[in-house]
Design a protein around this motif. Structure first.
Motif, PDB file in Angstrom:
ATOM      1  N   ILE A  40       0.695  -1.119  -0.126  1.00 26.06           N
ATOM      2  CA  ILE A  40      -0.191  -0.141   0.086  1.00 26.06           C
ATOM      3  C   ILE A  40       0.915   1.255  -0.073  1.00 26.06           C
ATOM      4  O   ILE A  40       0.430   2.276  -0.696  1.00 26.06           O
ATOM      5  CB  ILE A  40      -1.077   0.063   1.176  1.00 26.06           C
ATOM      6  CG1 ILE A  40      -2.134  -1.173   1.202  1.00 26.06           C
ATOM      7  CG2 ILE A  40      -1.572   1.340   1.358  1.00 26.06           C
ATOM      8  CD1 ILE A  40      -2.894  -1.259   2.064  1.00 26.06           C
ATOM      9  N   MET A  41       1.790   1.358   0.938  1.00 24.24           N
ATOM     10  CA  MET A  41       2.799   2.479   1.012  1.00 24.24           C
ATOM     11  C   MET A  41       3.602   2.741  -0.381  1.00 24.24           C
ATOM     12  O   MET A  41       3.596   3.864  -0.926  1.00 24.24           O
ATOM     13  CB  MET A  41       3.800   2.213   1.922  1.00 24.24           C
ATOM     14  CG  MET A  41       4.649   3.341   2.213  1.00 24.24           C
ATOM     15  SD  MET A  41       6.251   3.128   3.275  1.00 24.24           S
ATOM     16  CE  MET A  41       6.920   1.579   2.835  1.00 24.24           C
ATOM     17  N   HIS A  46       4.153   5.876  -5.452  1.00 21.84           N
ATOM     18  CA  HIS A  46       4.476   5.888  -6.561  1.00 21.84           C
ATOM     19  C   HIS A  46       3.503   5.713  -7.543  1.00 21.84           C
ATOM     20  O   HIS A  46       3.441   5.673  -8.715  1.00 21.84           O
ATOM     21  CB  HIS A  46       5.566   4.594  -6.912  1.00 21.84           C
ATOM     22  CG  HIS A  46       6.663   4.747  -5.922  1.00 21.84           C
ATOM     23  ND1 HIS A  46       7.665   5.654  -5.991  1.00 21.84           N
ATOM     24  CD2 HIS A  46       7.144   3.915  -4.897  1.00 21.84           C
ATOM     25  CE1 HIS A  46       8.415   5.640  -5.299  1.00 21.84           C
ATOM     26  NE2 HIS A  46       8.094   4.406  -4.252  1.00 21.84           N
ATOM     27  N   GLY A  47       1.990   5.782  -7.268  1.00 20.61           N
ATOM     28  CA  GLY A  47       1.036   5.345  -8.202  1.00 20.61           C
ATOM     29  C   GLY A  47       0.913   3.892  -8.424  1.00 20.61           C
ATOM     30  O   GLY A  47       1.554   3.138  -8.032  1.00 20.61           O
ATOM     31  N   ALA A  55       6.931  -6.337  -7.053  1.00 19.98           N
ATOM     32  CA  ALA A  55       7.437  -7.420  -6.416  1.00 19.98           C
ATOM     33  C   ALA A  55       9.057  -7.093  -6.274  1.00 19.98           C
ATOM     34  O   ALA A  55       9.722  -7.319  -5.120  1.00 19.98           O
ATOM     35  CB  ALA A  55       7.277  -8.596  -7.204  1.00 19.98           C
ATOM     36  N   GLU A  56       9.689  -6.662  -7.339  1.00 27.54           N
ATOM     37  CA  GLU A  56      10.883  -6.213  -7.302  1.00 27.54           C
ATOM     38  C   GLU A  56      11.477  -5.193  -6.238  1.00 27.54           C
ATOM     39  O   GLU A  56      12.447  -5.216  -5.645  1.00 27.54           O
ATOM     40  CB  GLU A  56      11.481  -5.780  -8.780  1.00 27.54           C
ATOM     41  CG  GLU A  56      12.901  -5.432  -8.800  1.00 27.54           C
ATOM     42  CD  GLU A  56      13.226  -5.013 -10.131  1.00 27.54           C
ATOM     43  OE1 GLU A  56      13.929  -3.897 -10.403  1.00 27.54           O
ATOM     44  OE2 GLU A  56      13.032  -5.663 -11.001  1.00 27.54           O
ATOM     45  N   ARG A  57      10.347  -4.072  -6.355  1.00 26.44           N
ATOM     46  CA  ARG A  57      10.772  -3.109  -4.972  1.00 26.44           C
ATOM     47  C   ARG A  57      10.621  -3.701  -3.745  1.00 26.44           C
ATOM     48  O   ARG A  57      11.548  -3.148  -2.799  1.00 26.44           O
ATOM     49  CB  ARG A  57       9.611  -1.992  -5.195  1.00 26.44           C
ATOM     50  CG  ARG A  57       9.701  -1.072  -6.303  1.00 26.44           C
ATOM     51  CD  ARG A  57       8.407  -0.190  -6.425  1.00 26.44           C
ATOM     52  NE  ARG A  57       8.609   0.880  -7.372  1.00 26.44           N
ATOM     53  CZ  ARG A  57       9.353   1.870  -7.275  1.00 26.44           C
ATOM     54  NH1 ARG A  57       9.875   2.203  -6.142  1.00 26.44           N
ATOM     55  NH2 ARG A  57       9.439   2.790  -8.170  1.00 26.44           N
ATOM     56  N   VAL A  92      -1.093  -2.769 -10.797  1.00 20.23           N
ATOM     57  CA  VAL A  92      -1.848  -2.738  -9.563  1.00 20.23           C
ATOM     58  C   VAL A  92      -2.013  -1.306  -9.050  1.00 20.23           C
ATOM     59  O   VAL A  92      -1.159  -0.484  -9.222  1.00 20.23           O
ATOM     60  CB  VAL A  92      -0.884  -3.283  -8.557  1.00 20.23           C
ATOM     61  CG1 VAL A  92      -1.513  -3.309  -7.234  1.00 20.23           C
ATOM     62  CG2 VAL A  92      -0.505  -4.995  -9.018  1.00 20.23           C
ATOM     63  N   THR A  93      -3.199  -1.034  -8.578  1.00 22.32           N
ATOM     64  CA  THR A  93      -3.659   0.313  -8.540  1.00 22.32           C
ATOM     65  C   THR A  93      -4.210   0.249  -7.052  1.00 22.32           C
ATOM     66  O   THR A  93      -5.164  -0.655  -6.718  1.00 22.32           O
ATOM     67  CB  THR A  93      -4.601   0.883  -9.471  1.00 22.32           C
ATOM     68  OG1 THR A  93      -4.084   0.609 -10.763  1.00 22.32           O
ATOM     69  CG2 THR A  93      -5.065   2.171  -9.216  1.00 22.32           C
TER      70      THR A  93
END
Length: 141
Positions: A40-41, A46-47, A55-57, A92-93
Motif C-alpha cells: 500500500i505504501m 509511486h502510483g 515485487a522487485e521493489r 496494481v492500483t
C-alpha cells in the motif's frame, strides 16, 4: 578483568526482532500485515505499478507477490488490471478504500516510529542512524 559484553551482531539482531515484532503487532491491531503495508505504501507513493515492478521493489518472488495481492484485492484495497497492449502483465492500483487504509496505516507506522525515537535527542537519533549505516556498510564489504 575481562568484561563480557553481548556481541554486537547478536544485540542488533535481538533489537531488530523486537522492533519488527512491535511493528507487526501494531499493524495487526489495525487489521493489516507488514507486507500489506509495504504494498500500500509503495502504491501510495509511486502510483499504479506493474506487479513485477512492485515485487522487485519489495524483494519478493512473483508467487509471493500474487499471494499478498490476492488478499489486498479481497479487501478491496487494490485492483489488478491487464492492459490491452500487454496481456502478460498486471497493473496494481490503490482503490479509494486502499487510499483510506494507507492514511490509517501511515498513522500506525508514524506512531511506531515515534515510540522508537522516544527519549532520544535529535543528535542521538542522527548518531544512531549514522552508526547503523556504517554497520550495514560493513556487512556489504
Amino acid at each position: 578483568m575481562v568484561v563480557r559484553t553481548t556481541p554486537l551482531g547478536l544485540l542488533i539482531g535481538r533489537t531488530a526482532k523486537r522492533v519488527n515484532g512491535a511493528f507487526e503487532r501494531a499493524l495487526a491491531d489495525a487489521g493489516a500485515t507488514v507486507p500489506a503495508w509495504l504494498v500500500i505504501m509503495n502504491l501510495a507513493r509511486h502510483g499504479p505499478l506493474r506487479q513485477t515492478d512492485l515485487a522487485e521493489r519489495l524483494g519478493v518472488t512473483g508467487p509471493t507477490m500474487s499471494h499478498h495481492l490476492e488478499m489486498l484485492s479481497d479487501r478491496n484495497w487494490i485492483t489488478r488490471e491487464r492492459p490491452a497492449d500487454n496481456r502478460r502483465t498486471q497493473i496494481v492500483t490503490l482503490t479509494d478504500e486502499g487510499r483510506r487504509t494507507f492514511v490509517r496505516l501511515r498513522s500506525v507506522a508514524q506512531g511506531h516510529d515515534r515510540n522508537l525515537r522516544r527519549g532520544l535527542t535529535e543528535e542521538e537519533e542522527q548518531a544512531l542512524r549514522n552508526l547503523l549505516i556504517k554497520v550495514a556498510a560493513n556487512i556489504s564489504q
